[in-house]
Design a protein around this motif. Structure first.
Motif, mmCIF file in Angstrom:
data_model
loop_
_atom_site.group_PDB
_atom_site.id
_atom_site.type_symbol
_atom_site.label_atom_id
_atom_site.label_comp_id
_atom_site.label_asym_id
_atom_site.label_seq_id
_atom_site.Cartn_x
_atom_site.Cartn_y
_atom_site.Cartn_z
ATOM 1 N N LEU A 256 0.676 -1.134 -0.171
ATOM 2 C CA LEU A 256 -0.061 -0.019 -0.026
ATOM 3 C C LEU A 256 0.792 1.256 0.183
ATOM 4 O O LEU A 256 0.661 2.224 -0.692
ATOM 5 N N ALA A 257 2.159 1.195 0.878
ATOM 6 C CA ALA A 257 3.106 2.357 0.830
ATOM 7 C C ALA A 257 3.379 2.535 -0.687
ATOM 8 O O ALA A 257 3.372 3.649 -1.080
ATOM 9 N N ARG A 258 3.996 1.403 -1.441
ATOM 10 C CA ARG A 258 4.338 1.567 -2.551
ATOM 11 C C ARG A 258 3.395 2.213 -3.610
ATOM 12 O O ARG A 258 3.728 3.212 -4.357
ATOM 13 N N ALA A 259 1.990 2.005 -3.409
ATOM 14 C CA ALA A 259 1.061 2.466 -4.295
ATOM 15 C C ALA A 259 0.713 3.807 -3.889
ATOM 16 O O ALA A 259 0.704 4.838 -5.015
ATOM 17 N N LEU A 260 0.841 4.270 -2.639
ATOM 18 C CA LEU A 260 0.758 5.589 -2.428
ATOM 19 C C LEU A 260 1.819 6.384 -2.695
ATOM 20 O O LEU A 260 1.740 7.548 -3.152
ATOM 21 N N TYR A 261 3.030 5.888 -2.599
ATOM 22 C CA TYR A 261 4.123 6.567 -3.173
ATOM 23 C C TYR A 261 4.259 6.822 -4.756
ATOM 24 O O TYR A 261 4.674 7.912 -5.091
ATOM 25 N N SER A 262 3.503 5.996 -5.285
ATOM 26 C CA SER A 262 3.607 6.381 -6.845
ATOM 27 C C SER A 262 2.613 7.260 -7.193
ATOM 28 O O SER A 262 2.885 7.955 -8.374
ATOM 29 N N ASP A 263 1.686 7.677 -6.430
ATOM 30 C CA ASP A 263 0.754 8.749 -6.567
ATOM 31 C C ASP A 263 0.028 8.906 -7.886
ATOM 32 O O ASP A 263 -0.141 9.741 -8.710
ATOM 33 N N LYS A 264 -0.370 7.682 -8.161
ATOM 34 C CA LYS A 264 -1.272 7.341 -9.282
ATOM 35 C C LYS A 264 -2.798 7.981 -9.386
ATOM 36 O O LYS A 264 -3.352 8.149 -8.321
#
Length: 177
Positions: A109-117
């Protein structure tokens, strides 16, 4: 099970082409689209640092540690992070042996949030979390829904209470509720 949820995710994300029609968001979505982040129910952790697992695919000199720290906080990964000395260089085992299932999901989830898509697809994102952690993460997700399109695939009906549109897949058809 077997209704077509994974196929739908794969079409929306561009991993599969639809056999008929097209998918549109603000523009046509296809394999070249980079608007979508997915949190899968079985996320992959690479044998690398926490930093590199969250900023997966980003060139090292472009990684923003402040943005990683914000993503860690939003994904409720703070306790794990602080118990490991707030060390972004902590090496995670590629097989996840040095993490719990909930910690693995939080990293994803942190990875997805970091990607800021623009679009965030969550496929059973809290299946390995306890109720308290699930509630905290979904409060973050609900706040994000004001600025992002979020698609949640879940069997947990309670998680859908704050969603503004609900769909069911039945007999391979998408039905708005």
């Amino acid at each position: 099970s077997g209704s077509g949820k994974t196929t739908l995710i794969n079409i929306i994300s561009g991993l599969l082409n639809p056999t008929k029609g097209d998918i549109y968001y603000s523009e046509k979505l296809n394999k070249e689209s980079s608007q979508i982040a997915i949190v899968d129910q079985s996320p992959i952790i690479i044998n690398d640092t926490l930093r590199n697992n969250i900023a997966l695919g980003e060139e090292y000199n472009l990684v923003d540690d402040d943005k990683i720290n914000l993503s860690i906080s939003m994904a409720e990964l703070d306790e794990y992070f602080s118990s490991n000395g707030n060390n972004l260089d902590l090496v995670l085992s590629g097989d996840g042996l040095n993490m719990s299932g909930g910690q693995i999901q939080r990293v994803a989830l942190a990875r997805a949030l970091y990607s800021d898509k623009d679009i965030l697809i969550l496929d059973e994102p809290t299946s390995a979390l306890n109720k308290e952690s699930e509630d905290k993460i979904f409060n973050t997700i609900y706040r994000l829904s004001k600025i992002k399109t979020i698609i949640i695939i879940t069997h947990n009906v309670a998680l859908l209470s704050k969603c503004n549109k609900l769909f069911r897949i039945k007999n391979h058809k998408l039905i708005e509720l």
